[in-house]
Design a protein around this motif. Structure first.
Motif, PDB file in Angstrom:
ATOM      1  N   GLY A 165      15.934 -58.327  24.613  1.00 20.10           N
ATOM      2  CA  GLY A 165      16.985 -57.489  25.134  1.00 20.10           C
ATOM      3  C   GLY A 165      16.862 -57.392  26.646  1.00 20.10           C
ATOM      4  O   GLY A 165      16.070 -58.088  27.278  1.00 20.10           O
ATOM      5  N   GLU A 166      17.657 -56.492  27.209  1.00 20.11           N
ATOM      6  CA  GLU A 166      17.613 -56.349  28.664  1.00 20.11           C
ATOM      7  C   GLU A 166      17.782 -54.890  29.070  1.00 20.11           C
ATOM      8  O   GLU A 166      18.589 -54.153  28.504  1.00 20.11           O
ATOM      9  N   ARG A 167      16.972 -54.482  30.030  1.00 20.91           N
ATOM     10  CA  ARG A 167      17.088 -53.180  30.669  1.00 20.91           C
ATOM     11  C   ARG A 167      17.370 -53.416  32.143  1.00 20.91           C
ATOM     12  O   ARG A 167      16.766 -54.290  32.768  1.00 20.91           O
ATOM     13  N   VAL A 168      18.303 -52.658  32.683  1.00 19.80           N
ATOM     14  CA  VAL A 168      18.709 -52.848  34.078  1.00 19.80           C
ATOM     15  C   VAL A 168      18.478 -51.563  34.858  1.00 19.80           C
ATOM     16  O   VAL A 168      18.475 -50.462  34.294  1.00 19.80           O
ATOM     17  N   GLU A 169      18.288 -51.717  36.167  1.00 20.65           N
ATOM     18  CA  GLU A 169      18.140 -50.546  37.019  1.00 20.65           C
ATOM     19  C   GLU A 169      18.834 -50.780  38.350  1.00 20.65           C
ATOM     20  O   GLU A 169      18.945 -51.913  38.826  1.00 20.65           O
ATOM     21  N   ALA A 170      19.302 -49.676  38.933  1.00 21.74           N
ATOM     22  CA  ALA A 170      19.995 -49.723  40.217  1.00 21.74           C
ATOM     23  C   ALA A 170      18.976 -49.686  41.344  1.00 21.74           C
ATOM     24  O   ALA A 170      18.100 -48.820  41.377  1.00 21.74           O
ATOM     25  N   VAL A 171      19.101 -50.616  42.268  1.00 23.64           N
ATOM     26  CA  VAL A 171      18.128 -50.735  43.355  1.00 23.64           C
ATOM     27  C   VAL A 171      18.848 -51.027  44.664  1.00 23.64           C
ATOM     28  O   VAL A 171      20.010 -51.447  44.686  1.00 23.64           O
ATOM     29  N   LEU A 242      20.041 -54.690  38.620  1.00 23.52           N
ATOM     30  CA  LEU A 242      19.244 -55.862  38.276  1.00 23.52           C
ATOM     31  C   LEU A 242      18.483 -55.677  36.978  1.00 23.52           C
ATOM     32  O   LEU A 242      18.001 -54.574  36.688  1.00 23.52           O
ATOM     33  N   PRO A 243      18.302 -56.757  36.218  1.00 24.16           N
ATOM     34  CA  PRO A 243      17.373 -56.705  35.082  1.00 24.16           C
ATOM     35  C   PRO A 243      15.971 -56.379  35.578  1.00 24.16           C
ATOM     36  O   PRO A 243      15.579 -56.764  36.681  1.00 24.16           O
ATOM     37  N   ALA A 259      17.496 -46.717  43.107  1.00 23.71           N
ATOM     38  CA  ALA A 259      18.573 -45.907  43.671  1.00 23.71           C
ATOM     39  C   ALA A 259      18.682 -44.548  42.992  1.00 23.71           C
ATOM     40  O   ALA A 259      18.965 -43.535  43.639  1.00 23.71           O
ATOM     41  N   HIS A 260      18.487 -44.524  41.672  1.00 24.43           N
ATOM     42  CA  HIS A 260      18.553 -43.256  40.932  1.00 24.43           C
ATOM     43  C   HIS A 260      18.043 -43.503  39.518  1.00 24.43           C
ATOM     44  O   HIS A 260      18.458 -44.454  38.854  1.00 24.43           O
ATOM     45  N   GLY A 261      17.171 -42.645  39.054  1.00 25.08           N
ATOM     46  CA  GLY A 261      16.700 -42.720  37.682  1.00 25.08           C
ATOM     47  C   GLY A 261      15.909 -43.984  37.416  1.00 25.08           C
ATOM     48  O   GLY A 261      15.378 -44.631  38.317  1.00 25.08           O
ATOM     49  N   GLY A 262      15.832 -44.326  36.133  1.00 21.64           N
ATOM     50  CA  GLY A 262      15.069 -45.494  35.713  1.00 21.64           C
ATOM     51  C   GLY A 262      15.939 -46.505  35.005  1.00 21.64           C
ATOM     52  O   GLY A 262      17.178 -46.411  35.026  1.00 21.64           O
ATOM     53  N   PRO A 263      15.336 -47.468  34.341  1.00 17.45           N
ATOM     54  CA  PRO A 263      16.099 -48.507  33.653  1.00 17.45           C
ATOM     55  C   PRO A 263      16.894 -47.953  32.468  1.00 17.45           C
ATOM     56  O   PRO A 263      16.495 -46.970  31.838  1.00 17.45           O
TER      57      PRO A 263
END
Length: 303
Positions: A165-171, A242-243, A259-263
């Motif tokens: 699967g994939e988890r993404v986060e804002a950076v 990004l993943p 940028a905010h929070g986590g994945p």
């Protein structure tokens, strides 16, 4: 006489037509094919005469394909690619067979490539040829035995193996974000956003997951690959989604900040897909069975 014989044009003439479309000039075609320009011109004229259709627009300085020729070439080019690939396979003749694999550029380089030395050690007699493809395609028209795919298991005529699967986060770059990130998810709307073509709803999903209701489409620049998005983010051109496997190194070194929070979990997953008719291909079977042992959604990534 076979009535279809006249409809099978010379391979050399087809190569000249394909090269002209790709390179844009007779001189470039002549250089690539190690011919004179007059020889290229004769091949194209012979093809027109055989087909009974004008294929080339000629003026004093350049040659160009007619619309009919471009349509014809769109049908012929996959066949030329398949002939070239089959010829290469015939020359190499690996004992364990050849697998022609279409890969996603970022996932192929960062997830698959570090694992391939293990496959090469276990199966040195299998050759894997890799070509970058960003979107699904027709296996009937392209010379691939299998492909890495992100999305759902909805590719017509194929079977699939879930890889992860994939988890993404804002950076974003440190110059765009305070230490610890922005206090509210809505604050990201005040920064330029970087979008990827293959996942047009990714930012929408991220804001929805953080309880932000949007009115209308999100502005920002659009990119075709994660590699360009990463560079844009590193240079402060916008915030990227990004993943995890692509963001973690730059986050660890401080080149990017959250940028905010986590994945969050992304829609879709990574799969190996292959057409039904290739299911028993020996090289593909060997690769698929090996890859199944690597298909752990939360496995540690080799570096």
């Amino acid at each position: 006489m076979n009535p279809n014989r006249r409809l099978l044009p010379s391979l050399a003439a087809l190569r000249a037509l394909e090269a002209l479309d790709r390179l844009g000039s007779a001189s470039a075609v002549a250089e690539e094919l190690s011919l004179t320009q007059s020889a290229v011109s004769r091949q194209l004229q012979a093809l027109e005469a055989q087909m009974g259709v004008g294929l080339i627009q000629r003026d004093r300085k350049r040659l160009a394909l007619t619309p009919s020729a471009r349509d014809y070439l769109a049908e012929v080019r996959p066949a030329l690619n398949r002939i070239a690939q089959a010829s290469l396979s015939l020359q190499v003749k690996p004992a364990g067979g050849t697998l022609n694999l279409a890969i996603l550029p970022a996932f192929g380089m960062r997830w698959l490539m570090p694992r391939l030395p293990d496959f090469a050690r276990l199966h040195p007699d299998v050759t894997i040829n890799m070509t970058t493809q960003l979107r699904p395609f027709s296996f009937a028209r392209e010379p691939f035995d299998a492909a890495l795919h992100f999305g759902k298991t909805d590719w017509p005529g194929t079977d699939a193996l879930l890889l992860r699967g994939e988890r993404v986060e804002a950076v974003g770059a440190p110059g765009m974000l305070p230490q610890g990130g922005l206090p509210q998810a809505r604050d990201l709307l005040r920064r330029p956003l970087l979008h990827i073509q293959t996942r047009p709803d990714a930012w929408q999903d991220w804001f929805t997951a953080h309880g932000v209701t949007l009115q209308g489409p999100l502005p920002g620049t659009i990119h075709d690959q994660f590699s360009t998005i990463i560079q844009a983010a590193l240079h402060g051109l916008g915030l990227a989604l990004l993943p995890e496997y692509l963001a973690e190194q730059d986050l660890a070194t401080g080149r990017l900040r959250r940028a905010h929070g986590g994945p969050i979990e992304a829609r879709g997953a990574y799969y190996l897909v292959w057409p039904h008719e290739k299911a028993r291909d020996p090289a593909l079977t060997t690769f698929r069975h090996w890859l199944a042992g690597k298909a752990e959604p939360e496995d540690g990534l080799p570096r």
